[in-house]
Design a protein around this motif. Sequence first.
Motif, PDB file in Angstrom:
ATOM      1  N   GLY A 156      57.128  25.863  25.586  1.00  0.00           N
ATOM      2  CA  GLY A 156      57.959  26.925  26.142  1.00  0.00           C
ATOM      3  C   GLY A 156      57.166  28.060  26.759  1.00  0.00           C
ATOM      4  O   GLY A 156      57.751  29.061  27.192  1.00  0.00           O
ATOM      5  N   LEU A 157      55.847  27.913  26.840  1.00  0.00           N
ATOM      6  CA  LEU A 157      55.018  29.000  27.369  1.00  0.00           C
ATOM      7  C   LEU A 157      55.346  29.314  28.829  1.00  0.00           C
ATOM      8  O   LEU A 157      55.122  30.434  29.291  1.00  0.00           O
ATOM      9  CB  LEU A 157      53.530  28.626  27.239  1.00  0.00           C
ATOM     10  N   HIS A 158      55.904  28.346  29.541  1.00  0.00           N
ATOM     11  CA  HIS A 158      56.229  28.573  30.954  1.00  0.00           C
ATOM     12  C   HIS A 158      57.225  29.717  31.139  1.00  0.00           C
ATOM     13  O   HIS A 158      57.329  30.282  32.236  1.00  0.00           O
ATOM     14  CB  HIS A 158      56.789  27.295  31.579  1.00  0.00           C
ATOM     15  N   LYS A 159      57.956  30.068  30.082  1.00  0.00           N
ATOM     16  CA  LYS A 159      58.917  31.167  30.174  1.00  0.00           C
ATOM     17  C   LYS A 159      58.228  32.533  30.163  1.00  0.00           C
ATOM     18  O   LYS A 159      58.833  33.531  30.543  1.00  0.00           O
ATOM     19  CB  LYS A 159      59.903  31.101  29.011  1.00  0.00           C
ATOM     20  N   VAL A 160      56.990  32.574  29.691  1.00  0.00           N
ATOM     21  CA  VAL A 160      56.268  33.840  29.527  1.00  0.00           C
ATOM     22  C   VAL A 160      55.429  34.079  30.770  1.00  0.00           C
ATOM     23  O   VAL A 160      54.515  33.304  31.064  1.00  0.00           O
ATOM     24  CB  VAL A 160      55.380  33.815  28.267  1.00  0.00           C
ATOM     25  N   ARG A 161      55.714  35.147  31.493  1.00  0.00           N
ATOM     26  CA  ARG A 161      55.056  35.396  32.775  1.00  0.00           C
ATOM     27  C   ARG A 161      54.033  36.521  32.723  1.00  0.00           C
ATOM     28  O   ARG A 161      52.985  36.437  33.347  1.00  0.00           O
ATOM     29  CB  ARG A 161      56.111  35.741  33.838  1.00  0.00           C
ATOM     30  N   ARG A 162      54.344  37.585  32.000  1.00  0.00           N
ATOM     31  CA  ARG A 162      53.498  38.778  32.048  1.00  0.00           C
ATOM     32  C   ARG A 162      52.273  38.623  31.150  1.00  0.00           C
ATOM     33  O   ARG A 162      52.381  38.130  30.013  1.00  0.00           O
ATOM     34  CB  ARG A 162      54.305  40.000  31.624  1.00  0.00           C
ATOM     35  N   PRO A 163      51.085  39.039  31.618  1.00  0.00           N
ATOM     36  CA  PRO A 163      49.870  38.926  30.804  1.00  0.00           C
ATOM     37  C   PRO A 163      49.983  39.623  29.451  1.00  0.00           C
ATOM     38  O   PRO A 163      49.451  39.129  28.453  1.00  0.00           O
ATOM     39  CB  PRO A 163      48.802  39.568  31.685  1.00  0.00           C
ATOM     40  N   ALA A 164      50.667  40.775  29.394  1.00  0.00           N
ATOM     41  CA  ALA A 164      50.812  41.466  28.110  1.00  0.00           C
ATOM     42  C   ALA A 164      51.600  40.613  27.119  1.00  0.00           C
ATOM     43  O   ALA A 164      51.304  40.602  25.912  1.00  0.00           O
ATOM     44  CB  ALA A 164      51.506  42.808  28.316  1.00  0.00           C
TER      45      ALA A 164
ATOM     46  N   LEU B  87      45.571  45.858  22.915  1.00  0.00           N
ATOM     47  CA  LEU B  87      44.515  45.419  23.828  1.00  0.00           C
ATOM     48  C   LEU B  87      44.588  46.179  25.147  1.00  0.00           C
ATOM     49  O   LEU B  87      45.678  46.420  25.673  1.00  0.00           O
ATOM     50  CB  LEU B  87      44.651  43.921  24.111  1.00  0.00           C
ATOM     51  N   PRO B  88      43.440  46.534  25.722  1.00  0.00           N
ATOM     52  CA  PRO B  88      43.451  47.058  27.089  1.00  0.00           C
ATOM     53  C   PRO B  88      43.784  45.934  28.065  1.00  0.00           C
ATOM     54  O   PRO B  88      43.706  44.751  27.718  1.00  0.00           O
ATOM     55  CB  PRO B  88      42.011  47.545  27.283  1.00  0.00           C
ATOM     56  N   LYS B  89      44.143  46.311  29.276  1.00  0.00           N
ATOM     57  CA  LYS B  89      44.495  45.289  30.270  1.00  0.00           C
ATOM     58  C   LYS B  89      43.380  44.276  30.472  1.00  0.00           C
ATOM     59  O   LYS B  89      43.640  43.096  30.718  1.00  0.00           O
ATOM     60  CB  LYS B  89      44.848  45.954  31.598  1.00  0.00           C
ATOM     61  N   ALA B  90      42.129  44.734  30.359  1.00  0.00           N
ATOM     62  CA  ALA B  90      41.000  43.825  30.551  1.00  0.00           C
ATOM     63  C   ALA B  90      40.972  42.731  29.483  1.00  0.00           C
ATOM     64  O   ALA B  90      40.350  41.681  29.683  1.00  0.00           O
ATOM     65  CB  ALA B  90      39.689  44.605  30.528  1.00  0.00           C
ATOM     66  N   GLY B  91      41.633  42.969  28.345  1.00  0.00           N
ATOM     67  CA  GLY B  91      41.652  41.979  27.275  1.00  0.00           C
ATOM     68  C   GLY B  91      42.822  41.030  27.326  1.00  0.00           C
ATOM     69  O   GLY B  91      42.915  40.114  26.511  1.00  0.00           O
ATOM     70  N   TRP B  92      43.730  41.242  28.282  1.00  0.00           N
ATOM     71  CA  TRP B  92      44.867  40.350  28.406  1.00  0.00           C
ATOM     72  C   TRP B  92      44.432  39.006  28.995  1.00  0.00           C
ATOM     73  O   TRP B  92      43.515  38.940  29.825  1.00  0.00           O
ATOM     74  CB  TRP B  92      45.925  40.962  29.330  1.00  0.00           C
TER      75      TRP B  92
ATOM     76  N   ALA C 128      44.617  35.698  31.413  1.00  0.00           N
ATOM     77  CA  ALA C 128      45.057  35.490  32.792  1.00  0.00           C
ATOM     78  C   ALA C 128      46.434  34.842  32.794  1.00  0.00           C
ATOM     79  O   ALA C 128      46.839  34.159  31.843  1.00  0.00           O
ATOM     80  CB  ALA C 128      44.061  34.611  33.530  1.00  0.00           C
ATOM     81  N   SER C 129      47.160  35.071  33.872  1.00  0.00           N
ATOM     82  CA  SER C 129      48.507  34.501  33.972  1.00  0.00           C
ATOM     83  C   SER C 129      48.486  32.979  33.950  1.00  0.00           C
ATOM     84  O   SER C 129      49.432  32.345  33.474  1.00  0.00           O
ATOM     85  CB  SER C 129      49.185  34.984  35.259  1.00  0.00           C
ATOM     86  N   ALA C 130      47.420  32.390  34.466  1.00  0.00           N
ATOM     87  CA  ALA C 130      47.294  30.931  34.493  1.00  0.00           C
ATOM     88  C   ALA C 130      45.904  30.560  33.982  1.00  0.00           C
ATOM     89  O   ALA C 130      44.959  31.335  34.119  1.00  0.00           O
ATOM     90  CB  ALA C 130      47.496  30.397  35.910  1.00  0.00           C
ATOM     91  N   PRO C 131      45.760  29.389  33.370  1.00  0.00           N
ATOM     92  CA  PRO C 131      44.446  28.987  32.862  1.00  0.00           C
ATOM     93  C   PRO C 131      43.462  28.750  33.990  1.00  0.00           C
ATOM     94  O   PRO C 131      43.848  28.435  35.119  1.00  0.00           O
ATOM     95  CB  PRO C 131      44.741  27.689  32.106  1.00  0.00           C
ATOM     96  N   ALA C 132      42.196  28.924  33.665  1.00  0.00           N
ATOM     97  CA  ALA C 132      41.155  28.635  34.646  1.00  0.00           C
ATOM     98  C   ALA C 132      41.178  27.147  34.985  1.00  0.00           C
ATOM     99  O   ALA C 132      41.384  26.301  34.110  1.00  0.00           O
ATOM    100  CB  ALA C 132      39.788  29.028  34.091  1.00  0.00           C
ATOM    101  N   GLN C 133      41.002  26.843  36.252  1.00  0.00           N
ATOM    102  CA  GLN C 133      41.047  25.453  36.695  1.00  0.00           C
ATOM    103  C   GLN C 133      39.748  24.725  36.382  1.00  0.00           C
ATOM    104  O   GLN C 133      38.663  25.233  36.638  1.00  0.00           O
ATOM    105  CB  GLN C 133      41.294  25.386  38.210  1.00  0.00           C
ATOM    106  N   ASP C 134      39.873  23.558  35.779  1.00  0.00           N
ATOM    107  CA  ASP C 134      38.727  22.683  35.584  1.00  0.00           C
ATOM    108  C   ASP C 134      38.946  21.471  36.483  1.00  0.00           C
ATOM    109  O   ASP C 134      39.581  20.497  36.102  1.00  0.00           O
ATOM    110  CB  ASP C 134      38.615  22.253  34.119  1.00  0.00           C
TER     111      ASP C 134
END
Length: 429
Positions: free
Chosen positions: A234-242, A316-321, A323-329
Amino acid sequence: MAPDPSPSEPTETAEVVDDDPAVVDLLEPAEGVPPLVTDAAALADAAASLAGGTGPVAVDAERASGYRYSARAYLVQLRREGAGTVLVDPIACGGDLRVVDEALRGVEWVLHAASQDLACLAEVGMRPDSLFDTELAGRLVGYPRVGLGPLTEHLLGVRLQKGHGAADWSRRPLPAEWLTYAALDVELLVELRDAVAADLERQGKTAWAEQEFEAVRLAPPPPPRAEPWRRTSGLHKVRRPAQLAVVRELWGSRDELASTRDVAPGRLLPDAAIVDAALREPTGRDDLVGMPVFRGRAQRRLADRWWSAIARARALPKAGWPASAPAQDGPPPAHRWGDKDPAAAARLAAARAALAGLSERTGTPVENLVTPDLVRRLCWAPPESLAPDAVAGALRDLGARPWQAELTAPLLAEALHAVPAEPSGPQES
């Protein structure tokens, strides 16, 4: 082993199915359910019996997936001609079955879906020198259904008992009907191996299977996931980094507790509750325990833990949030190729069409001919030379088995020459 039951000569442990006289139900092992091995002396006797047997050994293991955090084996089943069936409780035996492993040195092990069991068998000291995987072999042959039950029914005319595969095998004592089910899982596994092997040979795929079995046998443990919390259902429902930070902290807190207690994480806190907490953004502990799931008695006892995780995420500060999407491998998702790299999209479309045709001709699923991820990587970044030999080398470098590279390289080499279709111009009137 007992001979295969047949409709004309049913055994005492099988009965004919009324609506399908070609299939028999196997309700009990031919020699009965053996006593459970629970101590060192009985384990040594079982190992000696297995060592004195002949031919391959059927092996299976039962875990407690969905109940326990660990993937350890809670029961190990073995069967070999001349030795009969052996049921071992690895927990009662101290988690050390090396004496059985030594007894089976040089013997071919027959497993169904071996990749699911090899890790937990290795944990108790059991590692095969040779392997035959009936499920994987069935895929190569092209059977429409490759579960143990359907294969046994299709090839041997025998229907196995169902119902306990997803049980909590960490339970003690193990119920008698569960032990019957477990013994039946290896009752006909060697006979099934012989039937599948005959079809592999008829189709000229024995060498394919041998390479696949060896790859499974020698496969290293998978590397840990970089961000395992992203597999939250269900993670696809969560959009905001916070909000993603809340999911990450709750997931990590749950995982730590699950590991400590050896309890399946979902039994402590369902994924749906983690996602719900991230989306609803409760204002405090009391608000949290007023939410569905969190208001239950068990969750109220853990409410301080869950609220602390949420508070950590919010601090957490914004820098600790995350990313909205995982890094691509590797390459981007294939549905984006048309915009990002039309030439790569054309290569992938041609490769998929060629492999689909090969799958139809060989009767083997495309994903067993060559893994889809490997095809995407090849089409996204082709080798400098598109000659079949160079493509075969690139396939092997990416992890393809020799038989896969040899079989698919000519088709993929041709597909790598594909170019995007020219856009059609305006139609003249």
